[in-house]
Design a protein around this motif. Structure first.
Motif, short mmCIF file in Angstrom:
data_model
loop_
_atom_site.label_atom_id
_atom_site.label_comp_id
_atom_site.label_asym_id
_atom_site.label_seq_id
_atom_site.Cartn_x
_atom_site.Cartn_y
_atom_site.Cartn_z
N LEU A 164 0.95 -1.27 -0.07
CA LEU A 164 -0.07 -0.10 -0.09
C LEU A 164 0.85 1.46 0.00
O LEU A 164 0.53 2.34 -0.71
CB LEU A 164 -0.88 0.10 1.16
N LEU A 184 -4.02 5.49 -10.31
CA LEU A 184 -4.02 4.75 -8.91
C LEU A 184 -4.27 3.17 -9.26
O LEU A 184 -3.46 2.41 -8.61
CB LEU A 184 -5.46 5.12 -8.39
N LEU A 185 -4.78 2.80 -10.03
CA LEU A 185 -5.01 1.33 -10.25
C LEU A 185 -3.72 0.73 -10.83
O LEU A 185 -3.45 -0.42 -10.34
CB LEU A 185 -6.35 0.95 -11.01
N LEU A 188 -1.41 0.65 -7.94
CA LEU A 188 -1.58 -0.38 -6.95
C LEU A 188 -1.41 -1.92 -7.29
O LEU A 188 -0.93 -2.63 -6.64
CB LEU A 188 -3.33 -0.18 -6.62
N VAL A 192 1.11 -4.20 -5.43
CA VAL A 192 0.73 -5.66 -5.02
C VAL A 192 1.30 -6.94 -5.53
O VAL A 192 2.04 -7.60 -4.97
CB VAL A 192 -0.62 -5.55 -5.06
N GLN A 196 4.42 -9.67 -4.01
CA GLN A 196 4.04 -10.89 -4.11
C GLN A 196 5.31 -11.82 -5.00
O GLN A 196 5.72 -12.62 -4.60
CB GLN A 196 2.95 -11.25 -4.73
N PHE A 366 0.67 4.65 5.63
CA PHE A 366 0.37 3.33 5.14
C PHE A 366 1.29 2.30 5.61
O PHE A 366 1.19 1.30 5.98
CB PHE A 366 0.10 3.26 3.58
N ILE A 369 1.35 1.30 9.09
CA ILE A 369 0.13 0.38 9.37
C ILE A 369 0.71 -1.05 8.90
O ILE A 369 0.52 -1.97 9.38
CB ILE A 369 -1.24 0.84 8.60
N ALA A 374 -2.61 -2.06 12.43
CA ALA A 374 -3.48 -0.92 12.40
C ALA A 374 -3.50 0.09 13.58
O ALA A 374 -3.82 1.21 13.54
CB ALA A 374 -4.62 -1.48 12.04
N PHE B 216 -2.47 -14.22 0.10
CA PHE B 216 -2.67 -13.70 -1.32
C PHE B 216 -2.68 -14.72 -2.28
O PHE B 216 -1.51 -15.78 -2.33
CB PHE B 216 -1.46 -12.69 -1.40
N VAL B 221 -6.78 -11.96 -6.15
CA VAL B 221 -6.94 -10.81 -6.97
C VAL B 221 -7.82 -10.62 -8.04
O VAL B 221 -8.65 -9.79 -8.03
CB VAL B 221 -5.53 -10.41 -7.27
N LEU B 225 -11.02 -8.18 -7.87
CA LEU B 225 -11.11 -6.96 -8.86
C LEU B 225 -12.57 -7.10 -9.72
O LEU B 225 -13.25 -6.00 -9.94
CB LEU B 225 -10.13 -7.06 -10.08
N THR B 365 -10.37 2.85 2.21
CA THR B 365 -9.48 1.74 2.38
C THR B 365 -8.97 2.12 3.82
O THR B 365 -8.49 1.14 4.65
CB THR B 365 -8.00 1.95 1.33
N ILE B 369 -9.30 -0.60 7.07
CA ILE B 369 -8.45 -1.13 8.09
C ILE B 369 -8.54 -0.57 9.46
O ILE B 369 -8.36 -1.38 10.54
CB ILE B 369 -6.94 -0.08 7.80
N GLY B 373 -8.93 -4.04 10.51
CA GLY B 373 -7.60 -4.70 10.68
C GLY B 373 -6.75 -4.54 9.46
O GLY B 373 -7.12 -4.33 8.25
N ALA B 374 -5.34 -4.42 9.74
CA ALA B 374 -4.33 -4.06 8.67
C ALA B 374 -4.37 -5.39 7.66
O ALA B 374 -4.21 -4.84 6.42
CB ALA B 374 -3.02 -3.94 9.29
N GLY B 377 -5.94 -4.56 4.39
CA GLY B 377 -5.70 -3.44 3.52
C GLY B 377 -5.32 -3.54 2.10
O GLY B 377 -6.22 -2.91 1.37
N VAL B 378 -4.56 -4.43 1.58
CA VAL B 378 -4.53 -4.53 0.30
C VAL B 378 -5.60 -4.97 -0.41
O VAL B 378 -5.94 -4.42 -1.50
CB VAL B 378 -3.25 -5.71 -0.13
N ALA B 381 -8.07 -2.06 -0.59
CA ALA B 381 -7.58 -1.00 -1.66
C ALA B 381 -8.04 -1.36 -3.01
O ALA B 381 -8.35 -0.73 -3.80
CB ALA B 381 -6.20 -0.82 -1.36
N LEU B 382 -7.55 -2.77 -3.37
CA LEU B 382 -8.11 -3.24 -4.71
C LEU B 382 -9.51 -3.03 -5.02
O LEU B 382 -10.05 -2.53 -6.01
CB LEU B 382 -7.70 -4.79 -4.65
N VAL B 385 -10.50 0.80 -5.26
CA VAL B 385 -10.09 1.53 -6.44
C VAL B 385 -10.99 1.04 -7.68
O VAL B 385 -11.16 1.94 -8.39
CB VAL B 385 -8.42 1.30 -6.41
N VAL B 386 -11.04 -0.21 -7.69
CA VAL B 386 -11.86 -0.72 -8.77
C VAL B 386 -13.04 -0.13 -8.80
O VAL B 386 -13.80 0.17 -9.82
CB VAL B 386 -11.78 -2.37 -9.08
#
Lengths: 415, 415
Positions: A164, A184-185, A188, A192, A196, A366, A369, A374, B216, B221, B225, B365, B369, B373-374, B377-378, B381-382, B385-386
């Protein structure tokens, strides 16, 4: 209305079909580069620690890094600033050589113990590799902007394990005081996925632990506001001195390789003869210490001077991890005066000195966190925002645009 | 240089000395108003549940709310949009009556079971109370902007117990696609302190629990999305239908109190005769259910229709908590198709439908969190944003400026 909606839907689908794979590809490149860089860094650091005398090679290694950039890298020497400039005003694809040059320069710098970071390397590899897709897919200037931002996000995310923070960093670093959402997308997704990809290659990120985050009261808020101001001023002094030394060296020493040669002599002799080994290199053990027990009061300043002497004379790697060290050790020593747990203040300093020096308060919040959980969110936001206000307009990235006065009520209809 | 630095330091100190107390004062006012509003809401909801026949008073109560605004509230009827307009183009201090009117209108709406929210009320009370300080301290237009943003942040933070989301919401809601930092500290202080003021008054916020956030992988993902797109389209349909019904009512029924009277007849008769009690009021039990067990597939749509019928005809309270309901229950039913835990999808829908409808992906986002909780987060956010990309330019706040195309590579030197 119907037509424009249909057009917009069509446009959105094209945008997704184009940017989801492109961002993933950027992530694959940047995440892989970061992983191998982190492995090389681990090797360089272990080798340096096993052979203490390697630090005596600092001047020679500095000369070599300087010569490398003089001979092959003049176009890419501006590093992160070149990326930022190209995003604001795209002119020419970043030469691919930026990636191997900054990788070699950084690994050599770390092998001999220069006090430098790693985000510059990851970001430049990410940006340069991403930009090569411009040729492959014949992309337009508008698309290059997004590609470069995604490369920055991917590099940052994968080198620190903070997706993030990486995603927002790629947008927030471009200008002071304003954040645009148009990429942004892609940023992101790139962040992400790159994170990974790094984990799949087997990268391990250091874990920091803050055992005890105290509940909210008025004293804590005031103490953190005060600490945030100190963190911001520290970031400002650091950026000013690094730029100042860099300018001084450029003005007074014409032959570039001599600058890190001289810097290397200073760093090596002080580190070697004063047994100041903890201040050279990346400094992760020092950062971990700042969360675990009280440190010497001069720790942050000495690390700062070593870093300024390394980066200001031309060693490679970037400012961010040394800033984490400076912030965490400064927070550590502020804690008893503020009657707060030193691990908490170490964590706040870690992100907030960086937030001020890089002018990226939201990415830094971010990051807090993602690294510390958090519960630190509100405290980190307070420290980062105040640090951002106190760091002035001198950030570590000179190319950053100044979109807006940091603290000024403005009437402006231009959104 | 020295002079401008001294000037800047001086300026920063004035800014802090002025805005720290002002933001705290805004927080005290907005946090207290939110606390009493939440207590009144609790009473209204409990009373309605204890006396089911109260919902039969929906038409009359609607008429009364409409009459209240016709008689006393024409200047403040635009609600959140008036606040946003005044921030962009400050003209006249918001009349204080905005606060009691929206409070009374919302509590009455909830007492009889209109399907409405609470953020509109908290934000309008926060904004209107904050703006009164303009008179008290004789502030300039530039300062009013900050005051209003801080009031929005404080209201949002204290009504939901999410200070970081509140702080960013006050900045992010103003324009689509761009976020300016000039009021970051006042908004953050106002949000953090207002949240604490609410807690000191004894407010309890609902806790939502996501037991199992999976690790993940590529499927997650892609699934998120896809879910994010569904959430965004849902937010868009909701905003379009609410605006559409509102315009239709205004065009066809001249006497304003008749509109919620009619809306009340529809909501009351459907709810009463079909035993659709779960879809009226704030809907917190329905949201909690969405995290706990599978829901009926039509839940989100029915809640949507009840809410559109309530808000589109003129009941008061705001869109956000119904959007949480719609998102959480939609996520709940998407989960099995996506082979993901339904609590995870409920949490993502909770924040992402709102992110799309309000065009606030970053605040949403942070909200995820803060609430879940943290670890979310990801994923949050995904999804956010979408959803933001898919919700188009029709948000729930008509006054929002369009700063930038949502998905378009633009070359722009204007930062």
């Amino acid at each position: 209305m119907e037509n424009s909606e249909a057009f917009e839907r069509h446009h959105l689908l094209i945008y997704l079909v184009k940017w989801l794979p492109l961002a993933a590809l950027v992530a694959l490149l940047a995440g892989t580069a970061s992983a191998f860089f982190l492995f090389a860094l681990e090797w360089a650091t272990a080798t340096r620690i096993a052979h203490r005398e390697l630090m005596l090679a600092l001047p020679l290694a500095g000369f070599f890094v300087g010569w490398l950039y003089l001979r092959f890298g003049q176009q890419v020497e501006a590093g992160n600033n070149l990326l930022i400039d190209e995003i604001h005003d795209p002119k020419k694809v970043i030469p691919l050589r930026m990636a191997p040059l900054v990788l070699a320069g950084t690994v050599i710098s770390h092998l001999v113990g220069a006090s430098v970071g790693r985000e510059g390397t990851a970001v430049q590899m990410g940006g340069a590799l991403a930009d090569q897709l411009t040729h492959v897919f014949k992309l337009k200037s508008e698309d290059r902007r997004i590609l470069l931002m995604a490369g920055i996000s991917a590099g940052f995310a994968s080198v620190f394990g903070t997706p993030l923070a990486g995603a927002i960093f790629g947008l927030e670093v471009l200008a002071i005081g304003r954040l645009r959402f148009d990429s942004l997308l892609p940023c992101l997704i790139a962040a992400v996925v790159a994170d990974q990809v790094g984990l799949l290659w087997g990268v391990h990120h250091t874990h920091y632990h803050i055992a005890n985050i105290p509940g909210f009261n008025a004293w804590i808020v005031l103490a953190i506001l005060f600490a945030g101001a100190v963190f911001g001023l520290t970031g400002r002094v650091f950026a000013t001195l690094t730029h100042g030394l860099s300018t001084l060296m450029k003005d007074s020493i014409g032959y570039a390789p001599l600058r890190p040669f001289l810097g290397g002599i200073v760093v090596a002799s002080v580190a070697y003869f004063f047994n100041a080994d903890r201040f050279i290199g990346l400094g992760i053990p020092g950062i971990v210490d700042a969360f675990a027990h009280p440190l010497a009061s001069y720790d942050f300043a000495v690390k700062g001077l070593f870093t300024i002497a390394s980066l200001g004379t031309g060693f490679k790697g970037g400012e961010v991890t040394p800033l984490f060290y400076i912030g965490a050790s400064l927070g550590n020593i502020l804690a008893p005066f503020l009657h707060l747990p030193f691990a908490l203040l170490a964590g706040l300093g870690f992100v907030a000195v960086f937030a001020g020096a890089a002018n990226t308060p939201i990415a830094s919040t971010f990051m807090a966190i993602e690294l510390f959980g958090a519960d630190i969110g509100v405290y980190a936001a307070l420290a980062c925002v105040v640090s951002y206000l106190f760091s002035g307009d001198t950030g570590i990235y000179r190319a950053q645009r100044k979109a807006q006065a940091k603290h000024q009520a403005t009437l402006e209809s231009n959104w």
